[in-house]
Design a protein around this motif. Structure first.
Motif, PDB file in Angstrom:
ATOM      1  N   PRO A 226       0.469  33.720 -49.796  1.00 44.48           N
ATOM      2  CA  PRO A 226       0.284  32.277 -49.968  1.00 44.48           C
ATOM      3  C   PRO A 226      -0.651  31.691 -48.926  1.00 44.48           C
ATOM      4  CG  PRO A 226       2.395  32.724 -48.947  1.00 44.48           C
ATOM      5  CD  PRO A 226       1.826  34.059 -49.342  1.00 44.48           C
ATOM      6  N   ARG A 227      -1.288  30.575 -49.307  1.00 46.68           N
ATOM      7  CA  ARG A 227      -2.039  29.803 -48.334  1.00 46.68           C
ATOM      8  C   ARG A 227      -1.095  29.285 -47.263  1.00 46.68           C
ATOM      9  NH1 ARG A 227      -5.264  26.044 -52.711  1.00 46.68           N
ATOM     10  NH2 ARG A 227      -7.047  27.421 -53.088  1.00 46.68           N
ATOM     11  N   GLU A 228      -1.662  28.892 -46.131  1.00 45.17           N
ATOM     12  CA  GLU A 228      -0.848  28.304 -45.081  1.00 45.17           C
ATOM     13  C   GLU A 228      -0.164  27.041 -45.605  1.00 45.17           C
ATOM     14  OE1 GLU A 228      -1.345  26.629 -40.492  1.00 45.17           O
ATOM     15  OE2 GLU A 228      -3.009  27.643 -41.516  1.00 45.17           O
ATOM     16  N   ALA A 229       1.120  26.955 -45.367  1.00 46.52           N
ATOM     17  CA  ALA A 229       1.902  25.849 -45.921  1.00 46.52           C
ATOM     18  C   ALA A 229       1.455  24.514 -45.337  1.00 46.52           C
ATOM     19  CB  ALA A 229       3.382  26.060 -45.640  1.00 46.52           C
ATOM     20  N   ALA A 230       1.377  23.503 -46.211  1.00 39.76           N
ATOM     21  CA  ALA A 230       1.049  22.158 -45.754  1.00 39.76           C
ATOM     22  C   ALA A 230       2.248  21.573 -45.014  1.00 39.76           C
ATOM     23  CB  ALA A 230       0.687  21.279 -46.944  1.00 39.76           C
ATOM     24  N   PRO A 231       2.017  20.782 -43.974  1.00 37.08           N
ATOM     25  CA  PRO A 231       3.130  20.214 -43.212  1.00 37.08           C
ATOM     26  C   PRO A 231       3.785  19.056 -43.960  1.00 37.08           C
ATOM     27  CG  PRO A 231       1.051  19.420 -42.343  1.00 37.08           C
ATOM     28  CD  PRO A 231       0.704  20.424 -43.394  1.00 37.08           C
ATOM     29  N   GLY A 232       5.016  18.774 -43.583  1.00 37.62           N
ATOM     30  CA  GLY A 232       5.685  17.565 -44.056  1.00 37.62           C
ATOM     31  C   GLY A 232       6.057  17.594 -45.517  1.00 37.62           C
ATOM     32  N   GLY A 233       6.285  16.402 -46.029  1.00 32.51           N
ATOM     33  CA  GLY A 233       6.708  16.260 -47.418  1.00 32.51           C
ATOM     34  C   GLY A 233       8.049  15.580 -47.484  1.00 32.51           C
ATOM     35  N   PRO A 287       2.104  15.307 -58.861  1.00 35.47           N
ATOM     36  CA  PRO A 287       2.557  16.399 -57.994  1.00 35.47           C
ATOM     37  C   PRO A 287       1.687  16.558 -56.757  1.00 35.47           C
ATOM     38  CG  PRO A 287       1.459  17.273 -59.945  1.00 35.47           C
ATOM     39  CD  PRO A 287       1.556  15.798 -60.141  1.00 35.47           C
ATOM     40  N   ASP A 288       2.303  17.020 -55.700  1.00 35.26           N
ATOM     41  CA  ASP A 288       1.621  17.388 -54.457  1.00 35.26           C
ATOM     42  C   ASP A 288       1.519  18.915 -54.470  1.00 35.26           C
ATOM     43  OD1 ASP A 288       0.756  17.935 -51.906  1.00 35.26           O
ATOM     44  OD2 ASP A 288       2.554  17.189 -50.898  1.00 35.26           O
ATOM     45  N   HIS A 289       0.382  19.430 -54.929  1.00 35.52           N
ATOM     46  CA  HIS A 289       0.229  20.874 -55.147  1.00 35.52           C
ATOM     47  C   HIS A 289       0.121  21.628 -53.830  1.00 35.52           C
ATOM     48  CE1 HIS A 289      -0.196  20.419 -59.452  1.00 35.52           C
ATOM     49  NE2 HIS A 289      -1.122  19.495 -59.277  1.00 35.52           N
ATOM     50  N   ARG A 290       0.977  22.657 -53.686  1.00 35.52           N
ATOM     51  CA  ARG A 290       0.964  23.478 -52.476  1.00 35.52           C
ATOM     52  C   ARG A 290       0.961  24.965 -52.822  1.00 35.52           C
ATOM     53  NH1 ARG A 290       4.438  20.284 -47.916  1.00 35.52           N
ATOM     54  NH2 ARG A 290       3.669  18.198 -48.416  1.00 35.52           N
ATOM     55  N   ILE A 307       7.027  24.806 -58.971  1.00 35.72           N
ATOM     56  CA  ILE A 307       8.108  24.045 -58.364  1.00 35.72           C
ATOM     57  C   ILE A 307       8.754  24.766 -57.179  1.00 35.72           C
ATOM     58  CG2 ILE A 307       8.561  22.784 -60.490  1.00 35.72           C
ATOM     59  CD1 ILE A 307      11.040  24.541 -60.881  1.00 35.72           C
ATOM     60  N   CYS A 308       8.341  25.995 -56.901  1.00 34.69           N
ATOM     61  CA  CYS A 308       8.914  26.683 -55.740  1.00 34.69           C
ATOM     62  C   CYS A 308       8.337  26.180 -54.429  1.00 34.69           C
ATOM     63  CB  CYS A 308       8.712  28.195 -55.860  1.00 34.69           C
ATOM     64  SG  CYS A 308       6.994  28.745 -55.820  1.00 34.69           S
ATOM     65  N   VAL A 309       7.136  25.602 -54.460  1.00 35.11           N
ATOM     66  CA  VAL A 309       6.509  25.137 -53.217  1.00 35.11           C
ATOM     67  C   VAL A 309       5.954  23.719 -53.302  1.00 35.11           C
ATOM     68  CG1 VAL A 309       5.931  27.437 -52.340  1.00 35.11           C
ATOM     69  CG2 VAL A 309       4.318  26.253 -53.855  1.00 35.11           C
ATOM     70  N   SER A 310       5.518  23.290 -54.474  1.00 35.15           N
ATOM     71  CA  SER A 310       4.851  21.991 -54.590  1.00 35.15           C
ATOM     72  C   SER A 310       5.858  20.845 -54.548  1.00 35.15           C
ATOM     73  CB  SER A 310       4.015  21.935 -55.870  1.00 35.15           C
ATOM     74  OG  SER A 310       2.975  22.884 -55.804  1.00 35.15           O
ATOM     75  N   ARG A 311       5.375  19.659 -54.134  1.00 34.94           N
ATOM     76  CA  ARG A 311       6.239  18.506 -53.975  1.00 34.94           C
ATOM     77  C   ARG A 311       5.679  17.332 -54.782  1.00 34.94           C
ATOM     78  NH1 ARG A 311      10.048  19.700 -50.613  1.00 34.94           N
ATOM     79  NH2 ARG A 311      10.700  17.525 -50.268  1.00 34.94           N
ATOM     80  N   ALA A 312       5.868  16.100 -54.325  1.00 35.43           N
ATOM     81  CA  ALA A 312       5.449  14.937 -55.102  1.00 35.43           C
ATOM     82  C   ALA A 312       4.723  13.939 -54.220  1.00 35.43           C
ATOM     83  CB  ALA A 312       6.654  14.265 -55.754  1.00 35.43           C
ATOM     84  N   HIS A 313       3.677  13.344 -54.802  1.00 35.11           N
ATOM     85  CA  HIS A 313       2.985  12.230 -54.154  1.00 35.11           C
ATOM     86  C   HIS A 313       3.604  10.896 -54.574  1.00 35.11           C
ATOM     87  CE1 HIS A 313      -0.167  14.326 -52.065  1.00 35.11           C
ATOM     88  NE2 HIS A 313      -0.645  14.875 -53.155  1.00 35.11           N
TER      89      HIS A 313
END
Length: 321
Positions: A226-233, A287-290, A307-313
C-alpha cells in the motif's frame, strides 16, 4: 461455492498444486488444477487470485499463465524472508499435491485497448504483465517491455521473453547495467498510448513522477504494497442502502471494521487497499480515497471506494451494502 456480499459475487474453490518449479532465484511458479475437475472461470490479463493459506493468511498473486488454458491457473511467488508470511508459507509448506483454497479470479489491473503499449516491470512485478505482453503481441499491437531486476538470474521469465520477442524486450539486470533506464519511457505519450507498470514502490513512484504531464489515464499501475497511509480522518456515518442500517465510523476505525461490528458480512482480503476485494459502490457522499488501486479518474468519479482504508470527506456516505 460462491461468496456473495452486496453487489459482489466471487467463486471460492479447492485447487490442487500440481507442479511447483523454480523459474528464477527465489521465485517459484505454481500450477493449480481444480480438485473437482472443472475448468476455471474465464480471466483476462492483469487478473489475480487469493490464496487462502490460513484463517488470517490470505495473499493475492497475479495470474501469469495463458487465459485460454482454463484447465490450470499459474502464479509466481517471490520468497520474501522478512515479509508478512505468505511467501514463506508458499515456499516452505506448499508441496506438489497440496490442496489450497482459491478465491477469484479478480481483475483490478485490466489491459485496455491501445494503439501503443509500454510495459514497465521491476522484479516480480513482471507477473501481471506477462499475459499482457502476450495479448498485445497476439493482437499485433505496437509494444515494448522495460524489465529491471537485481540480477539476470533473479529476473523470472526474462530469458524467455528476450528469446521470444527480441529487441521489443529490454532487460536491465542492476548488477550489470544499473537501474532501469526510465529515459526510455515516452516523453510525450500520445492519445491512445498506455503505460503499464508493476514493481517495487520506488520504481512506481519514479514512473508516476515522469507521468505527471501525460494525458490522464495514460499510466496504469499495480502495487504489491500500500501507499503510505494518509494522516487523520475524523468520524462520519455510513448508511447501508440494502439493509437500511446506519453505522457510525469513529476516528481510528475503518468503514469495513464498523460495518462488520454492526453484523454485516463484507467480502474482504488484504485490508490495506491493494487487492480490490472490498470495492463498494458509493450512492451518495464524497469518499476520501486512501487505496492503492483506483486511478485518478476513478477517484474523481466518486462511484466506488475500498472500504478497508478509505474514509469520507462528507459527514455521511451511502453505500450499496
Amino acid at each position: 461455492m460462491t461468496v456473495t456480499t452486496g453487489p459482489r459475487v466471487e467463486l471460492e474453490f479447492d485447487a490442487r498444486l500440481d507442479r511447483r518449479e523454480n523459474v528464477a532465484d527465489g521465485v517459484l511458479r505454481l500450477t493449480f488444477t481444480r480438485v473437482d475437475g472443472d475448468a476455471f472461470d474465464p480471466w483476462e490479463p492483469g487478473a489475480h487470485v487469493d490464496l487462502v493459506l490460513g484463517t488470517d493468511l490470505v495473499r493475492q498473486y497475479s495470474l501469469c499463465g495463458d487465459p485460454a488454458d482454463r484447465d490450470v491457473l499459474r502464479v509466481a511467488v517471490l520468497d520474501v524472508p522478512d515479509g508478512r508470511g505468505g511467501s514463506r508459507f508458499v515456499h516452505e509448506r506448499l508441496t506438489e499435491g497440496s490442496t489450497v483454497r482459491l478465491r477469484g479470479p479478480r481483475n483490478t489491473f485490466p489491459l485496455l485497448s491501445a494503439r501503443r503499449y509500454v510495459f514497465v516491470a521491476g522484479g516480480i512485478g513482471i507477473t501481471p504483465l506477462l499475459p499482457m505482453v502476450r495479448a498485445a503481441h497476439a493482437a499485433g499491437a505496437d509494444w515494448r517491455l522495460l524489465y529491471g531486476g537485481r540480477t539476470r538470474a533473479a529476473m523470472a521469465f526474462g530469458a524467455d521473453l528476450a528469446r521470444e520477442y527480441g529487441d521489443r524486450v529490454a532487460l536491465h539486470p542492476q548488477d550489470e547495467v544499473g537501474l532501469l533506464d526510465l529515459d526510455a519511457l515516452p516523453a510525450d505519450p500520445g492519445e491512445g498510448d498506455l503505460v503499464y507498470c508493476c514493481g517495487p514502490e520506488p520504481l512506481i513512484a519514479a514512473v508516476e513522477e515522469r507521468a505527471a504531464g501525460w494525458p490522464p489515464g495514460t499510466l496504469r499501475v499495480e502495487r504489491f504494497a500500500p501507499r503510505e497511509a494518509a494522516p487523520g480522518g475524523g468520524a462520519f456515518d455510513v448508511e447501508l442502502a440494502e439493509t437500511g442500517v446506519t453505522v457510525h465510523v469513529p476516528e481510528g476505525r475503518s468503514v469495513l471494521e464498523a460495518v462488520e461490528d454492526a453484523g454485516v458480512q463484507v467480502l474482504s482480503s488484504c485490508r490495506e487497499g491493494t487487492c480490490g476485494t472490498c470495492e463498494t459502490p458509493v450512492l451518495d457522499g464524497v469518499p476520501d480515497h486512501r487505496d492503492s488501486l483506483l486511478t485518478d479518474e476513478e477517484r474523481a468519479s466518486g462511484e466506488m471506494m475500498m472500504i478497508c482504508v478509505s474514509r469520507a470527506h462528507t459527514p455521511r456516505l451511502v453505500l450499496e451494502l
